[in-house]
Structures are given as structure tokens and as C-alpha cells.
Scaffold this active site. Structure first.
Site, PDB file in Angstrom:
ATOM      1  N   GLY A  67       0.825  -1.212   0.000  1.00 30.12           N
ATOM      2  CA  GLY A  67       0.000   0.000   0.000  1.00 30.12           C
ATOM      3  C   GLY A  67       0.849   1.247   0.000  1.00 30.12           C
ATOM      4  O   GLY A  67       2.044   1.201  -0.249  1.00 30.12           O
ATOM      5  N   ASN A  68       0.222   2.368   0.249  1.00 27.08           N
ATOM      6  CA  ASN A  68       0.954   3.642   0.315  1.00 27.08           C
ATOM      7  C   ASN A  68       0.339   4.538   1.376  1.00 27.08           C
ATOM      8  O   ASN A  68      -0.647   4.180   2.009  1.00 27.08           O
ATOM      9  CB  ASN A  68       0.977   4.317  -1.065  1.00 27.08           C
ATOM     10  CG  ASN A  68      -0.418   4.608  -1.564  1.00 27.08           C
ATOM     11  OD1 ASN A  68      -1.125   5.427  -1.004  1.00 27.08           O
ATOM     12  ND2 ASN A  68      -0.823   3.890  -2.621  1.00 27.08           N
ATOM     13  N   SER A  69       0.926   5.705   1.566  1.00 25.93           N
ATOM     14  CA  SER A  69       0.577   6.560   2.712  1.00 25.93           C
ATOM     15  C   SER A  69      -0.652   7.437   2.495  1.00 25.93           C
ATOM     16  O   SER A  69      -1.003   8.218   3.368  1.00 25.93           O
ATOM     17  CB  SER A  69       1.742   7.487   3.051  1.00 25.93           C
ATOM     18  OG  SER A  69       2.879   6.750   3.334  1.00 25.93           O
TER      19      SER A  69
END
Ligand code: CTP
Length: 409
Positions: free
Chosen positions: A215-217
């Protein structure tokens, strides 16, 4: 353009509200820096409401973001209205004992000042010497005019009218930098009324196994702020929500999409009748080539693990390339870690060309910046690579500014 309006402590401070308002209505991103004395004449809530940005005056707020120089470094123009005799003296001497002083010293932007004081103070040799020093340094003075002063006095020392100050200041800024945009952005609140606006928000999660993902932030706050702003303008809003960490807004249709593939499928359908498509989500460029059907076990995997990734489809590029009709506006986002604004702009220009979007909203991100609630700063470019606008402030105010720029006429 980004304009800093310094307000110092004179009775004419109440007229400075008119300066701020005229600049905001002309479409500029206005940041007010009042001195402590100015705040005795005009209140912070008024300045925040009129400027649509938070108002800071304290040198010791936001120290971690080096705010005492950041505003000045990023400004295209600084206007000080009213400028008291004391302020002219401090400017001439280069004093920096408050936020306005540090902002001015940290800036290479044109500086326009509108003095206001009693006639005797204006005529005093000390003030006149300071004025000559400032003019020799390229500072532009607007006024003062002759006329009624505070109390029963009249004479030279009255602050110029707000519209005259704004006109002169914009002339100065444009002469210094012809690339800046003077165009008045009209009030656009109803341009989206009744139109369908499709917005993606959040970050995709590409599964590795039933419990793990890449995933990412991204939290989805900017996309959600855009959805709220479009809803408030009367648009029919569809939000492609990728793992939001903020609540989805009421009054918009939410379509949950976890992965890039799900986003592509939903976007393909929803974009068909959309007037505006804004892809604010952070979409994973790669996904694991296989998804384990049972939880991966480290005893089976050993001490190191390599994951094979395959490219995801580019949702934005695909929407832009398959428009159902001409006139659909497609907007992309680009969060870049490049810190140099010019190099960031170059990356944006290359990206918008590659994606085929009409507009690209560029912002800077890092381990600790750009994600979640709080302040943001964006530059919007069009397909020719021209900067069409800049905005900074809360994600809500930036969302409004973005819609002003991209809403079709
Ligand atoms: N985007 C998309 N589909 C992808 C990747 C990105 O639709 N598979 C969209 C994002 O929603 C955003 C824009 O493209 O609007 C830019 O995303 P970004 O990740 O910055 O672009 P990339 O193509 O990944 O470029 P790079 O990896 O070179 O930075």
C-alpha cells in the site's frame, strides 16, 4: 499568484481587509501576516475568513516547518498595508524581530508598501530618509494620499484606497515576473451545478495474501475535500474510495475500490457520463504477480522473500485516452518527492504529457509531508505545461482553488 499581505499597527488596518478581499476575489492565494499591533485593530477571525487561509503572526509558531522564512521564500509578491512609520524604519534597517520582518528578509519577491501615518510623522526627516533607502532598494511605495486623517487632522499620510494598492501591486509583480497570472478568476461556485464529477481518493492496496498488501501513505483527505467542495457547488459527485482513512462525505455516491484493477473497472463505467474526472488517489503502479490464497508462512519462505511484481494499468491515462465525448475535463495528481520547485515542475510537465490529462495538480510529498489532514501546497499546470494556478492552505481551501481552476466554463 501567492501574495503575502503584511498588516501593521495603524488605524488604517481596517482598510487592509479590503486589500485582502480584492486580491482573493482576483483569484490570488493570499496569506496575511499581521503584526501584534495590527491585531489590536483588526481581528484574526476576520482576516482568516476574508483571506481563506490561516493567519499566523507569531515567529515561534510552526518552527519545525521553518515558517518564518517559508512564506517569504514562496511569495510572488509582498504588500504591506498599512505601513506605519515604525514599519518603514524597521524595513529600512532590515529588522526581523517578528514574522513579517523575517518574511520580508527571506523573500526576493517585489515589495509594495502603502504608508499611513500622521502628516508630521510622514514629513519627519527620519521617515523621509527611510523612504529614500527603501526606494533605492527597489521597494515601491503606493501613497500616502492627502486627506482626512484620524481625528480632526487632515494632510498627507492617508493610506491609498485598497483597489489602488492592489492594482499598483499587481502591476509591480507582473513587471518583475511576466509569467505570473493576473487573470481574474471569476466566482465559479455554480459552474459545477448539475454536472457529474468523478473523483478518486485514497490509496490502492495490492494483496499479497488474504491478510497482507502493498500500500501507500495516502489517507484520501485531499480527494474527500474535493468531493465535499464539488458537492457544495451542486455537482453530482461519485467518489471512488480506495481504503480511505478519513470519513467519506455525506451527499456523495461512494464506490469502494480496493485495488488498481478495481479502480480501473469502476472508473471505466463511472467516467462514461462524467463531466469532470479528478484522479486524486495514489494508485499502485505494480501488484504482486500472484496472490497467495492462504497466509504466507515464514517457515515455508525462509530468511529472505522476493516478491514478483507486475505493472498495473494506468487508470488516469486510460480515462484520458478513452473520453466518451470531447469537453470532458480530466485532472490528474502528481505527488513528487523532488524538493526543487523547477525540477518538480519539469517532472509534472513530463507526466501530464505522458498521461494525456487536461490538468495536473502537483504537490511535494515526503516521509512527513503531504499526507493526512493539515496544510498543503499545490501547483496546477495545463496540458501545455503552463502554470495556471497555485494554492496553499488547508485541503479544503486547496480543493476549492483546484475546482475554480478546472471547472469547465
Ligand atoms: N495513476 C493512475 N493509475 C496508475 C498510477 C497512477 O491512474 N496505475 C494516476 C494517479 O491517480 C494520479 C496520476 O496518475 O492522478 C499520477 O500518479 P503518479 O503515481 O504520480 O504517476 P506515475 O505514473 O506512477 O508516475 P511515476 O511513477 O513516474 O512518478
Amino acid at each position: 499568484m501567492k501574495v503575502v499581505v503584511g498588516i501593521t499597527g495603524g488605524i488604517a488596518a481596517y482598510k487592509a481587509v479590503g486589500v485582502v478581499r480584492a486580491l482573493v476575489l482576483a483569484g490570488h492565494d493570499v496569506h496575511v501576516v499581521p503584526t501584534a499591533a495590527a491585531l489590536r485593530f483588526v481581528g484574526r477571525p476576520t482576516l482568516e475568513a476574508i483571506s481563506r487561509n490561516p493567519v499566523e503572526s507569531d515567529l515561534y509558531e510552526g518552527v519545525a516547518e521553518v515558517r518564518h522564512v517559508a512564506l517569504g521564500q514562496s511569495a510572488d509578491l509582498i504588500v504591506i498595508a498599512p505601513a506605519t512609520a515604525n514599519t518603514l524604519a524597521k524595513l529600512a534597517a532590515g529588522l526581523a524581530d517578528d514574522l513579517l520582518g523575517t518574511t520580508v528578509l527571506a523573500s526576493t519577491a517585489p515589495l509594495v508598501v502603502a504608508p499611513a501615518m500622521h502628516t508630521e510623522m510622514w514629513a519627519h526627516a527620519a521617515t523621509q530618509a527611510n523612504v529614500r533607502t527603501l526606494e533605492a532598494r527597489g521597494v515601491v511605495l503606493v501613497g500616502p494620499e492627502s486627506g482626512q486623517l484620524t481625528g480632526t487632522d487632515s494632510g498627507a499620510g492617508r493610506m491609498s484606497e485598497p483597489t489602488d494598492i492592489v492594482t499598483a501591486a499587481l502591476d509591480v509583480a507582473l513587471a518583475a515576473n511576466p509569467d505570473l497570472d493576473r487573470t481574474v478568476v471569476p466566482e465559479t461556485s455554480d459552474r459545477l451545478a448539475g454536472r457529474k464529477v468523478l473523483i478518486s481518493a485514497g490509496g490502492t492496496r495490492e494483496p499479497l495474501d488474504p491478510v497482507r498488501f502493498l500500500g501507500n501513505s495516502s489517507t484520501g483527505s485531499q480527494g474527500v475535500a474535493l468531493a465535499e467542495a464539488a458537492r457544495d457547488r451542486g455537482a453530482e459527485v461519485v467518489l471512488l474510495a480506495a481504503n480511505l482513512e478519513v470519513p467519506a462525505p455525506a451527499g456523495v455516491r461512494v464506490v469502494d475500490v480496493g485495488t488498481a484493477a478495481a479502480m480501473l473497472a469502476a472508473a471505466g463505467v463511472e467516467a462514461l457520463d462524467a463531466d469532470v474526472v479528478i484522479m486524486a488517489a495514489a494508485v499502485a503502479d505494480y501488484r504482486p504477480s500472484t496472490v497467495a490464497q492462504a497466509k504466507l508462512k515464514k517457515d515455508d519462505l525462509g530468511d529472505t522473500l522476493s516478491i514478483d511484481l507486475v505493472r498495473n494499468p494506468d487508470v488516469l491515462a486510460s480515462i484520458a485516452a478513452n473520453r466518451p465525448r470531447p469537453g470532458q475535463v480530466v485532472v490528474g495528481f502528481a505527488a513528487e518527492t523532488e524538493r526543487d520547485p523547477q525540477r518538480r515542475l519539469a517532472l509534472g510537465r513530463e507526466k501530464i504529457a505522458r498521461k494525456g490529462a487536461d490538468f495536473l495538480v502537483l504537490n511535494e510529498v515526503g516521509f512527513e509531508r503531504g499526507f493526512g489532514p493539515g496544510q498543503t501546497a499545490v501547483t496546477v499546470i495545463d496540458r501545455s505545461g503552463r502554470v495556471v494556478g497555485e494554492a496553499s492552505g488547508t485541503k479544503t481551501s486547496v480543493a476549492d482553488a483546484i475546482l475554480d481552476l478546472v471547472a469547465p466554463a
